[in-house]
Scaffold this motif. Structure first.
Motif, mmCIF file in Angstrom:
data_model
loop_
_atom_site.group_PDB
_atom_site.id
_atom_site.type_symbol
_atom_site.label_atom_id
_atom_site.label_comp_id
_atom_site.label_asym_id
_atom_site.label_seq_id
_atom_site.Cartn_x
_atom_site.Cartn_y
_atom_site.Cartn_z
ATOM 1 N N ASN A 36 -46.973 -56.884 -39.846
ATOM 2 C CA ASN A 36 -46.017 -57.942 -40.122
ATOM 3 C C ASN A 36 -46.404 -58.595 -41.440
ATOM 4 O OD1 ASN A 36 -44.163 -59.998 -39.994
ATOM 5 N ND2 ASN A 36 -44.583 -60.465 -37.840
ATOM 6 N N ARG A 37 -45.874 -58.048 -42.502
ATOM 7 C CA ARG A 37 -46.357 -58.496 -43.817
ATOM 8 C C ARG A 37 -46.086 -59.974 -44.064
ATOM 9 N NH1 ARG A 37 -48.650 -53.995 -46.726
ATOM 10 N NH2 ARG A 37 -48.341 -52.319 -45.238
ATOM 11 N N ASP A 38 -45.121 -60.537 -43.358
ATOM 12 C CA ASP A 38 -44.855 -61.960 -43.565
ATOM 13 C C ASP A 38 -45.995 -62.827 -43.082
ATOM 14 O OD1 ASP A 38 -41.446 -61.438 -42.548
ATOM 15 O OD2 ASP A 38 -42.380 -61.344 -44.535
ATOM 16 N N LEU A 39 -46.781 -62.270 -42.173
ATOM 17 C CA LEU A 39 -47.823 -63.102 -41.576
ATOM 18 C C LEU A 39 -49.208 -62.646 -41.989
ATOM 19 C CD1 LEU A 39 -46.366 -63.674 -38.033
ATOM 20 C CD2 LEU A 39 -46.814 -65.395 -39.758
ATOM 21 N N SER A 40 -49.338 -62.073 -43.173
ATOM 22 C CA SER A 40 -50.643 -61.595 -43.605
ATOM 23 C C SER A 40 -51.651 -62.737 -43.648
ATOM 24 C CB SER A 40 -50.481 -60.975 -44.992
ATOM 25 O OG SER A 40 -51.725 -60.661 -45.525
ATOM 26 N N TYR A 41 -52.762 -62.536 -43.021
ATOM 27 C CA TYR A 41 -53.852 -63.529 -42.947
ATOM 28 C C TYR A 41 -53.404 -64.854 -42.355
ATOM 29 C CZ TYR A 41 -56.739 -60.463 -45.790
ATOM 30 O OH TYR A 41 -57.463 -59.400 -46.262
ATOM 31 N N ALA A 42 -52.471 -64.804 -41.435
ATOM 32 C CA ALA A 42 -52.030 -66.057 -40.815
ATOM 33 C C ALA A 42 -53.150 -66.619 -39.946
ATOM 34 C CB ALA A 42 -50.794 -65.789 -39.969
ATOM 35 N N PRO A 43 -53.292 -67.929 -39.934
ATOM 36 C CA PRO A 43 -54.325 -68.539 -39.099
ATOM 37 C C PRO A 43 -53.898 -68.521 -37.642
ATOM 38 C CG PRO A 43 -53.056 -70.228 -40.199
ATOM 39 C CD PRO A 43 -52.572 -68.931 -40.735
ATOM 40 N N PRO A 44 -54.834 -68.828 -36.730
ATOM 41 C CA PRO A 44 -54.491 -68.813 -35.308
ATOM 42 C C PRO A 44 -53.376 -69.792 -34.983
ATOM 43 C CG PRO A 44 -56.851 -68.920 -35.599
ATOM 44 C CD PRO A 44 -56.255 -69.062 -36.950
ATOM 45 N N THR A 45 -52.455 -69.363 -34.117
ATOM 46 C CA THR A 45 -51.349 -70.237 -33.719
ATOM 47 C C THR A 45 -51.886 -71.341 -32.845
ATOM 48 O OG1 THR A 45 -50.670 -68.111 -32.869
ATOM 49 C CG2 THR A 45 -48.946 -69.628 -33.498
ATOM 50 N N ARG A 46 -51.401 -72.538 -33.101
ATOM 51 C CA ARG A 46 -51.886 -73.654 -32.294
ATOM 52 C C ARG A 46 -50.992 -73.852 -31.094
ATOM 53 N NH1 ARG A 46 -52.343 -78.022 -36.517
ATOM 54 N NH2 ARG A 46 -53.133 -76.779 -38.221
ATOM 55 N N ILE A 47 -51.628 -74.189 -30.003
ATOM 56 C CA ILE A 47 -50.864 -74.443 -28.776
ATOM 57 C C ILE A 47 -50.768 -75.944 -28.584
ATOM 58 C CG2 ILE A 47 -50.802 -74.091 -26.296
ATOM 59 C CD1 ILE A 47 -52.309 -71.543 -26.718
ATOM 60 N N HIS A 48 -49.545 -76.419 -28.349
ATOM 61 C CA HIS A 48 -49.363 -77.862 -28.215
ATOM 62 C C HIS A 48 -48.883 -78.233 -26.834
ATOM 63 C CE1 HIS A 48 -49.718 -78.311 -32.564
ATOM 64 N NE2 HIS A 48 -49.009 -77.210 -32.643
ATOM 65 N N PHE A 49 -49.212 -79.441 -26.462
ATOM 66 C CA PHE A 49 -48.645 -80.008 -25.245
ATOM 67 C C PHE A 49 -47.748 -81.205 -25.557
ATOM 68 C CE2 PHE A 49 -50.578 -77.650 -21.859
ATOM 69 C CZ PHE A 49 -51.681 -77.098 -22.448
ATOM 70 N N VAL A 50 -47.948 -81.775 -26.730
ATOM 71 C CA VAL A 50 -47.176 -82.967 -27.108
ATOM 72 C C VAL A 50 -46.303 -82.628 -28.303
ATOM 73 C CG1 VAL A 50 -47.304 -85.362 -27.836
ATOM 74 C CG2 VAL A 50 -49.080 -84.399 -26.366
ATOM 75 N N GLY A 51 -45.040 -82.840 -28.147
ATOM 76 C CA GLY A 51 -44.137 -82.540 -29.254
ATOM 77 C C GLY A 51 -43.268 -83.732 -29.583
ATOM 78 N N SER A 52 -42.208 -83.457 -30.324
ATOM 79 C CA SER A 52 -41.335 -84.557 -30.739
ATOM 80 C C SER A 52 -40.676 -85.219 -29.535
ATOM 81 C CB SER A 52 -40.263 -84.049 -31.705
ATOM 82 O OG SER A 52 -39.628 -82.915 -31.127
ATOM 83 N N THR A 53 -40.507 -84.474 -28.459
ATOM 84 C CA THR A 53 -39.864 -85.047 -27.273
ATOM 85 C C THR A 53 -40.897 -85.552 -26.267
ATOM 86 O OG1 THR A 53 -39.714 -82.767 -26.533
ATOM 87 C CG2 THR A 53 -37.721 -83.767 -27.403
ATOM 88 N N GLY A 54 -42.158 -85.645 -26.690
ATOM 89 C CA GLY A 54 -43.169 -86.188 -25.784
ATOM 90 C C GLY A 54 -43.996 -85.098 -25.121
ATOM 91 N N PHE A 55 -44.613 -85.458 -24.028
ATOM 92 C CA PHE A 55 -45.555 -84.552 -23.353
ATOM 93 C C PHE A 55 -44.794 -83.526 -22.508
ATOM 94 C CE2 PHE A 55 -49.546 -83.269 -21.799
ATOM 95 C CZ PHE A 55 -49.377 -82.954 -20.458
ATOM 96 N N HIS A 56 -45.229 -82.296 -22.593
ATOM 97 C CA HIS A 56 -44.678 -81.236 -21.764
ATOM 98 C C HIS A 56 -45.775 -80.697 -20.856
ATOM 99 C CE1 HIS A 56 -40.858 -80.296 -23.987
ATOM 100 N NE2 HIS A 56 -41.453 -81.136 -24.808
ATOM 101 N N TRP A 57 -45.397 -80.264 -19.697
ATOM 102 C CA TRP A 57 -46.395 -79.625 -18.842
ATOM 103 C C TRP A 57 -46.702 -78.216 -19.337
ATOM 104 C CZ3 TRP A 57 -49.762 -81.812 -16.059
ATOM 105 C CH2 TRP A 57 -49.495 -83.018 -15.424
ATOM 106 N N GLY A 58 -45.643 -77.569 -19.737
ATOM 107 C CA GLY A 58 -45.860 -76.202 -20.197
ATOM 108 C C GLY A 58 -46.266 -76.195 -21.659
ATOM 109 N N PRO A 59 -47.278 -75.429 -21.998
ATOM 110 C CA PRO A 59 -47.697 -75.357 -23.405
ATOM 111 C C PRO A 59 -46.638 -74.666 -24.248
ATOM 112 C CG PRO A 59 -48.860 -73.725 -22.095
ATOM 113 C CD PRO A 59 -48.086 -74.546 -21.128
#
Lengths: 337, 325, 280
Positions: A36-59
């Motif tokens: 996937n040349r678009d993602l060459s040397y991409a850093p690890p994807t971060r997993i979030h629990f808190v987003g713009s709509t607040g806390f989610h149970w599911g990551p």
């Protein structure tokens, strides 16, 4: 008692690791060869629990977009993580065709727990598939060494005299050689560019055969002392053939040596495969192995900027340490018996 | 004396064996050797023909072996295509660098590990003993390649030491002290990697031998006689523990040479390691053979040195011959 | 040296002629190995149902002789006639049917049996090797043999580590009897057992001898034991038999100085010197 529980814990942990790697296709979210040349040397994807709509149970996670000189998260779309997600197809245990992965995320997000390499391939998936190769190399090479060592050690110890002198003399010779130099030397003489399957076979045969000397000496010692035991002599007096004596009385004694030797050899051989692949003498692209995944770190900028690519080193350390600890514990346990 | 002669004989026999083994390699598909050379546009067909005649590929095997050994003795190790020079001189410079690295690493490792092991075995403080023991076990379990890459990453990130090669540019212009300092800074990284791998092995062995000795009946008897701890250790325990520890030296050397190959390549130290690797990748097989043989010779010499040490330290071996009569 | 032929009613079971066995001491490549003669031109005869005691100090060659006779080792010269067949000359395949005729009981029963095997497996092993009978038949025979030597068949599935020294020796005897041998060689079989156990085993052996018409060669350095059990006695020294004859005679009137010192060192015997002091 504590030693025994420690041993059991280690053995279970190792079995779990091996099982996880065996089912690499299931636990890896992506195809290790999918670039996937678009993602060459991409850093690890971060997993979030808190987003713009607040806390989610599911990551959940975001998609990665290329920025000025790196990547940033595209926070416009929240993409949840799924368990047992459908993804790229793979073959489970080389037989069953499957599409279900242990976890995954829908596009455009790419759940790369350990980032991506130069070609945008998911490092985590490559880690799992690479682990299959690296550990298999270690295990099979160990089997080869122990098989060769048992045969030579038994012949040497049982028949004695000039065969023994000859075989043990060559064992001393093999022990006198700097093992790794010899490995590289032998590898040099074999064809350099062959198919990955042949490379793998070549590699494990070379690693396995070179290391026969030390276990062979141990086995020869055991066979030698077992041969003169009175119950073996008595069994011969009953008319037992050489084969019977070896099978029934002598070879079972060698198990006490073979098993600790195996736990010692496996991590050494895994390291040997990793080192050879690191230098480009082992498993070659595109097949992943922990060694050749580390070889990109020979480039200065990679070493400095993309630290997630050190993941295979971590994997090597963990497996290696577990095997060595097991070897230690096994040693203590056998000594106290 | 007899022991010495026997060991010398064994060393020579091993050298012979190694040479035979290497010779066997040269004979493995010798045709393809030169076939590969033929594919290389840098070498003319005439050169190949001369080389073929030179190596006497048409004569029977024992003659070829004798011929090969003679040319080795003359210092003719073959020809290196990549560097476009005879192998001999190339090997020498590289070998000196490797020797510098391995000798320093050996001395430092044993200088640190032996006292550590002895102290750990004899001291009463359980916590320190367990800490040292755990660290040694950890050091052994981590593969060399990981240690090398990790330390390299640390060194490069934090610019702690000079990385890459043996000397900086403009080395010749430096004063003597400057040269030493420069060399030292360049050696820090490879030596540290080698030390991390080696100290653990030696320390464990030393600790095991010494604790075994300390537990024996005669040590207990000496202790009950009131002999002081220091005297007990140095006068009574260590001389006996020396034997198994010195016997470790051979295996240690084997591991060290292998590790040095790795370390030299990773840190760019111009020793035999990078040479043999490049030669392998570019199919410069004469270089590979010569380098392998050289490393084997280094090991056999090192083993012999250890045997000499053994004679010097263990009176049982010196007197053994007398008793055997 | 004169071989004294023991007058027998029928032809002897075992006749050994000129048996010799050498050992080479391990030497270096450049040093010559020295020859050590363990058994030096030995000849004797043994009749059915008799017990021959073989005595001598350590290193005189008793065990080597025993191992040669039982073909556990090959002799360098000489003949071993077992009921008319010279078994010294046979190779291992030809020897197979004769193996069952002579069996050996070793000194230390613990090392003579594989500690990982159960009692039943140990006693059956000869039958298994010689492929006699089915598994069930072997089990039955094992039970029978164990009863004969005074062990309870209920213990068949125990490992030998759970047995005492005397019981282990009984098991070794049961094992040896499984092939129905004619000759049993007891190599220091009583050493290492306490006195009461020795007496029990001795009685067992005497009973078995009567029931199965067994012939024994009893090797021991314990003269009193030999005196109790043996009919004839052979005294060995430095690989040769120096005296051979009926037990009472040899012990009461030893002629050779070695025999004399052996006898005197065993209290309870009184030596009556032959007429003109010394030996004939």
């Amino acid at each position: 008692m504590r030693n025994k529980t420690a041993m059991c814990v280690l053995m279970i942990a190792l079995v779990l690791v091996h099982l996880a790697l065996l089912f690499a296709g299931f636990f890896a979210p992506y195809d290790p060869a999918a670039q996937n040349r678009d993602l060459s040397y991409a850093p690890p994807t971060r997993i979030h629990f808190v987003g713009s709509t607040g806390f989610h149970w599911g990551p959940f996670t975001y998609g990665m977009v290329k920025d000025f000189d790196g990547y940033r998260e595209d926070q416009s779309q929240q993409i949840p993580l799924r368990l047992f997600a459908k993804g790229d197809s793979y073959t489970l245990l080389w037989v069953f065709h499957c599409k279900t992965h242990f976890f995954g995320a829908d596009r455009p997000a790419r759940l790369q727990l350990f980032g991506a390499d130069a070609y945008g391939r998911d490092e985590f998936s490559r880690l799992l598939y690479g682990g299959q190769i690296s550990l298999a190399a270690g295990l099979v090479a160990t089997l080869i060494t122990l098989a060769v060592a048992t045969i030579i050690g038994t012949v040497s110890g049982y028949y004695g005299k000039w065969i023994d002198e000859m075989l043990m003399g060559s064992a001393e010779l093999f022990l006198a050689l700097p093992w790794f130099y010899f490995l590289v030397g032998v590898r040099a003489f074999l064809p350099l560019h062959v198919s990955p399957k042949e490379t793998f076979l070549l590699l494990i045969i070379v690693i396995g055969v070179i290391g026969w000397a030390r276990p062979a000496r141990l086995i020869r010692g055991i066979v030698l002392s077992a041969r003169t035991r009175n119950y073996v002599v008595a069994a011969r007096a009953f008319g037992g053939s050489d084969f019977y004596l070896l099978r029934r009385h002598i070879l079972p004694e060698t198990f006490a040596v073979l098993i600790p030797q195996a736990t010692l050899l496996i991590p050494q051989y895994i390291a040997a495969e990793a080192t050879l692949s690191f230098f480009g003498l082992g498993i070659s692209e595109p097949v992943p192995s922990w060694g050749n995944m580390l070889s990109t770190l020979q480039q200065y900028n990679v070493l400095v900027s993309y630290s997630w690519l050190l993941a295979p080193a971590g994997a090597l350390v963990i497996t290696s340490v577990m095997y060595w600890r097991l070897a230690d514990r096994l040693h203590y346990w056998l000594q106290s018996h | 004396m007899r022991f010495l002669l026997r060991r010398l004989l064994r060393a020579l026999l091993m050298l012979l064996g190694v040479s035979l083994l290497c010779f066997a390699f040269t004979q493995m598909a010798p045709g393809s050797f030169f076939d590969e050379m033929r594919l290389n546009p840098q070498i003319s067909p005439e050169t190949i023909a001369t080389l073929r005649a030179h190596y006497g590929l048409n004569r029977p095997v024992p003659i070829r072996y004798a011929h090969w050994m003679l040319s080795l003795a003359k210092g003719d190790f073959g020809y290196c295509i990549a560097y476009n020079s005879p192998v001999g001189p190339l090997l020498w410079t590289r070998a000196k660098n490797t020797l510098l690295l391995t000798a320093t690493a050996t001395i430092l490792t044993w200088l640190i590990a032996v006292p550590l092991g002895v102290w750990s075995a004899s001291s009463r403080r359980r916590l320190a003993d367990r800490f040292i023991g755990a660290s040694s076990s950890l050091m052994i379990s981590v593969p060399e390649i990981v240690v090398a890459v990790a330390l390299l990453a640390v060194a490069v990130r934090w610019r702690l030491v000079l990385v890459g090669g043996m000397v900086s540019l403009g080395f010749d212009d430096l004063s003597l002290w400057g040269k030493v300092r420069d060399l030292f800074l360049h050696m820090l990284l490879p030596i540290s990697i080698l030390l991390l791998g080696g100290i653990g092995v030696v320390e464990r062995h030393v600790r095991a031998s010494v604790s075994e000795i300390l537990d024996t009946p005669y040590m207990n008897a000496a202790r009950s006689l009131g002999i002081g701890r220091m005297r007990l250790l140095f006068r009574h325990a260590l001389p006996v523990a020396a034997n198994p520890v010195i016997s470790l030296f051979g295996f240690f050397l084997a591991g060290l040479l292998g590790a040095s190959l790795l370390v030299e390549v990773v840190t760019g130290w111009p020793g035999l390691g990078p040479l043999i690797l490049e030669a392998t990748l570019s199919r410069d097989l004469y270089v590979v053979i010569a380098a392998t043989m050289l490393s084997a010779i280094l090991m056999i010499a090192g083993n012999f040195l250890a045997d000499l040490l053994l004679i010097a330290s263990d009176p049982r071996i010196r007197d053994g011959e007398a008793h055997a009569q | 040296m004169a071989t004294e032929t023991i007058k027998a009613n029928h032809s002897p079971l075992l006749r050994v002629c000129g048996l010799t066995k050498h050992y080479w001491t391990s030497g270096r490549v450049w040093r010559k190995r020295t020859l050590f003669t363990a058994v030096d031109d030995i000849s004797f005869e043994l009749s059915h149902g008799k017990t021959l005691g073989l005595v001598g100090s350590s290193g005189c060659g008793k065990s080597s002789l025993a191992r040669c006779v039982t073909r556990l080792e090959g002799a360098d010269a000489g003949e071993i006639w077992l009921e008319g067949v010279d078994i010294a000359r046979l190779n291992s395949r030809e020897l197979l049917p004769y193996r069952s005729q002579i069996q050996m009981i070793f000194q230390d029963p613990a090392t003579a049996m594989n500690p990982r095997m159960t009692a039943a497996e140990i006693v059956q092993e000869p039958l298994l090797i010689q492929r006699r009978g089915t598994s069930a038949e072997r089990q039955a025979r094992t039970a029978e043999l164990m009863r004969e030597v005074g062990l309870s068949p209920d213990w068949m599935n125990r490992r030998i580590t759970e047995f005492s020294g005397g019981q282990r020796q009984r098991m070794a005897i049961a094992r040896a009897l499984s092939l129905q041998p004619k000759l049993l060689v007891l190599d220091e079989a009583f050493t290492g057992l306490d006195l009461s156990t020795q007496a029990q085993i001795a009685n067992l052996l005497l009973d078995l001898q009567a029931t199965h018409s067994l012939t024994y060669i009893l090797i021991s350095h314990d003269l009193s034991l030999v005196a109790r059990i043996a009919d004839e006695i052979a005294v060995m020294s430095a690989g040769k038999i120096i005296e051979l004859g009926p037990v009472r005679q040899i012990i009461s009137t030893p002629t050779h100085p070695v025999t004399q010192s052996l006898v005197t060192s065993h209290h309870g015997f009184r030596v009556q010197h032959a007429a003109a002091g010394g030996f004939a």
